[in-house]
Design a protein around this motif. Structure first.
Motif, PDB file in Angstrom:
ATOM      1  N   THR A   1       0.945  -1.314  -0.471  1.00 55.48           N
ATOM      2  CA  THR A   1       0.145   0.449   0.207  1.00 55.48           C
ATOM      3  C   THR A   1       0.782   0.959  -0.101  1.00 55.48           C
ATOM      4  O   THR A   1       0.452   2.459  -0.380  1.00 55.48           O
ATOM      5  N   GLY A   2       1.915   1.625   0.398  1.00 51.41           N
ATOM      6  CA  GLY A   2       2.846   2.430   0.604  1.00 51.41           C
ATOM      7  C   GLY A   2       2.507   3.261   1.771  1.00 51.41           C
ATOM      8  O   GLY A   2       3.145   4.069   1.743  1.00 51.41           O
ATOM      9  N   ASP A   3       1.666   2.877   2.896  1.00 47.83           N
ATOM     10  CA  ASP A   3       1.279   3.380   4.163  1.00 47.83           C
ATOM     11  C   ASP A   3       2.929   3.038   4.711  1.00 47.83           C
ATOM     12  O   ASP A   3       3.279   2.192   5.407  1.00 47.83           O
ATOM     13  N   SER A   4       2.558   3.615   5.901  1.00 47.55           N
ATOM     14  CA  SER A   4       4.146   4.253   6.931  1.00 47.55           C
ATOM     15  C   SER A   4       3.017   4.214   7.935  1.00 47.55           C
ATOM     16  O   SER A   4       2.468   4.792   8.499  1.00 47.55           O
ATOM     17  N   ARG A   5       3.461   3.577   9.046  1.00 43.35           N
ATOM     18  CA  ARG A   5       3.402   4.120  10.643  1.00 43.35           C
ATOM     19  C   ARG A   5       4.410   4.037  11.205  1.00 43.35           C
ATOM     20  O   ARG A   5       5.274   3.501  11.271  1.00 43.35           O
ATOM     21  N   LEU A   6       4.081   4.802  12.665  1.00 44.62           N
ATOM     22  CA  LEU A   6       5.490   4.776  13.426  1.00 44.62           C
ATOM     23  C   LEU A   6       5.289   4.386  14.135  1.00 44.62           C
ATOM     24  O   LEU A   6       4.767   3.909  15.168  1.00 44.62           O
ATOM     25  N   VAL A   7       6.670   3.809  14.579  1.00 42.49           N
ATOM     26  CA  VAL A   7       6.486   2.174  15.471  1.00 42.49           C
ATOM     27  C   VAL A   7       7.377   2.873  16.624  1.00 42.49           C
ATOM     28  O   VAL A   7       7.084   2.612  18.002  1.00 42.49           O
ATOM     29  N   TYR A   8       8.404   3.769  16.579  1.00 43.36           N
ATOM     30  CA  TYR A   8       8.522   5.006  17.923  1.00 43.36           C
ATOM     31  C   TYR A   8       9.565   5.467  17.760  1.00 43.36           C
ATOM     32  O   TYR A   8      10.062   6.008  16.624  1.00 43.36           O
ATOM     33  N   SER A   9       9.395   6.663  18.586  1.00 40.43           N
ATOM     34  CA  SER A   9      10.748   7.748  18.408  1.00 40.43           C
ATOM     35  C   SER A   9      11.270   8.324  20.238  1.00 40.43           C
ATOM     36  O   SER A   9      10.817   8.038  21.109  1.00 40.43           O
ATOM     37  N   SER A  10      12.080   9.073  19.723  1.00 38.83           N
ATOM     38  CA  SER A  10      13.419   9.081  20.686  1.00 38.83           C
ATOM     39  C   SER A  10      13.767  10.048  20.425  1.00 38.83           C
ATOM     40  O   SER A  10      14.187  11.492  19.276  1.00 38.83           O
ATOM     41  N   SER A  11      13.689  11.599  22.050  1.00 40.46           N
ATOM     42  CA  SER A  11      14.315  12.628  21.962  1.00 40.46           C
ATOM     43  C   SER A  11      15.729  12.582  22.369  1.00 40.46           C
ATOM     44  O   SER A  11      16.037  13.462  22.782  1.00 40.46           O
ATOM     45  N   THR A  12      16.388  11.071  23.009  1.00 43.38           N
ATOM     46  CA  THR A  12      17.408  11.492  23.596  1.00 43.38           C
ATOM     47  C   THR A  12      18.586  10.522  23.235  1.00 43.38           C
ATOM     48  O   THR A  12      19.466  10.862  23.091  1.00 43.38           O
TER      49      THR A  12
END
Length: 282
Positions: A20-31
């Motif tokens: 589909t070309g759809d992306s999903r956010l799995v994890y994010s870090s600001s550190t």
């Protein structure tokens, strides 16, 4: 020194569905500036950051590496999921048990200043593909090499002064895919795993890096930098993730801010339905 986030920057791990070309956010870090996702056969995602290796869950769970020197963003998982092979800052490759963290050095001493940068493991788990970096008369020379995963004699696959990188096996083990500047700027190539004539696969004006063949052989995912980019730098605008199909058709799946660390190593899911990548928004 491991890369660190700039003020206000984040590391964001995404998974894109190929169908589909759809992306999903799995994890994010600001550190933690994490990089280079791998999949394990069981479906876990691994990334490196701060010279260490992590399993991604609700947070970043550090994986014991048994005293291996700080690692970079070149690491692969064995096909049976029991071992992770890592490139360390001392220039060597190590095999580390994912069961108990026991390490074993794989590579041989090839002289001072020689570095091994790991990119691929054959589907049968017996052979590693790496880039060997040596300094000759003040020049940086990179070539494609292989070595038995159990340790043994190195085999040189390319022998030239073109900038080569990103060497990975085809699923059937017959080819090694890599990027090279032998066409003037970085394009994708493949070469018989035992050596021979390199075949060019991309021909456009963009700067193409890190070919990742899908486990089922259906396509090659790669990172495409803007025209004129030198090397594979970090924090570049208009980086594109592309798929090269078996029939030669090129399809774009994402445009992002990133580059170095986005997708340096094999990042396909075991079922070839998706792959993982990292972006670094400011």
């Amino acid at each position: 020194m491991p890369r660190t986030l700039r003020p206000g920057q984040r590391s964001e791990l995404y998974v894109v569905e190929v169908g589909t070309g759809d992306s999903r956010l799995v994890y994010s870090s600001s550190t933690v500036l994490f990089e280079a996702p791998n999949w394990t056969p069981s479906g876990d995602l691994l990334v490196n950051g701060d010279g260490r290796l992590f399993r991604v869950g609700d947070g970043l769970e550090e994986i014991e590496l048994g005293g291996v020197p700080a690692i970079n963003n070149d690491h692969v998982v064995s096909p049976d999921g029991r071992t992770v092979y890592v490139s360390a800052d001392d220039g060597h490759l190590y095999a580390v048990s994912l069961d108990d963290g026991t390490p074993r050095r794989v590579t041989n001493d090839r002289g001072p200043g020689y570095h091994h940068y790991l990119h691929g493991v054959s589907a049968d788990g017996t052979t590693l593909a790496y880039i060997g970096l040596e300094h000759v008369d003040g020049r940086r020379i990179t070539n494609v090499w292989t070595i038995p995963a159990a340790g043994g004699d190195d085999v040189q696959v390319t022998d030239d002064e073109h900038a080569d990188d990103g060497s990975e096996f085809s699923p059937d083990g017959k080819w090694i895919y890599f990027n090279s500047e032998r066409a003037g700027h970085a394009q994708l190539f493949r070469i018989p795993a035992g050596g021979g004539e390199a075949e060019q696969l991309t021909f456009d004006e963009r700067v193409n890096w890190f070919p990742h063949p899908a486990p089922d052989g259906s396509a090659i995912a790669y990172v495409s930098f803007p025209h004129g980019t030198e090397g594979h730098p970090a924090d570049v605008d208009d980086v594109r993730l592309r798929l090269l199909a078996a029939d030669g058709e090129i399809r774009e799946l994402a445009t992002l801010f990133g580059g170095q660390g986005t997708m340096n190593v094999p990042s396909w899911s075991p079922d070839s339905a998706r792959f993982a990548y990292v972006v670094y928004p400011l």
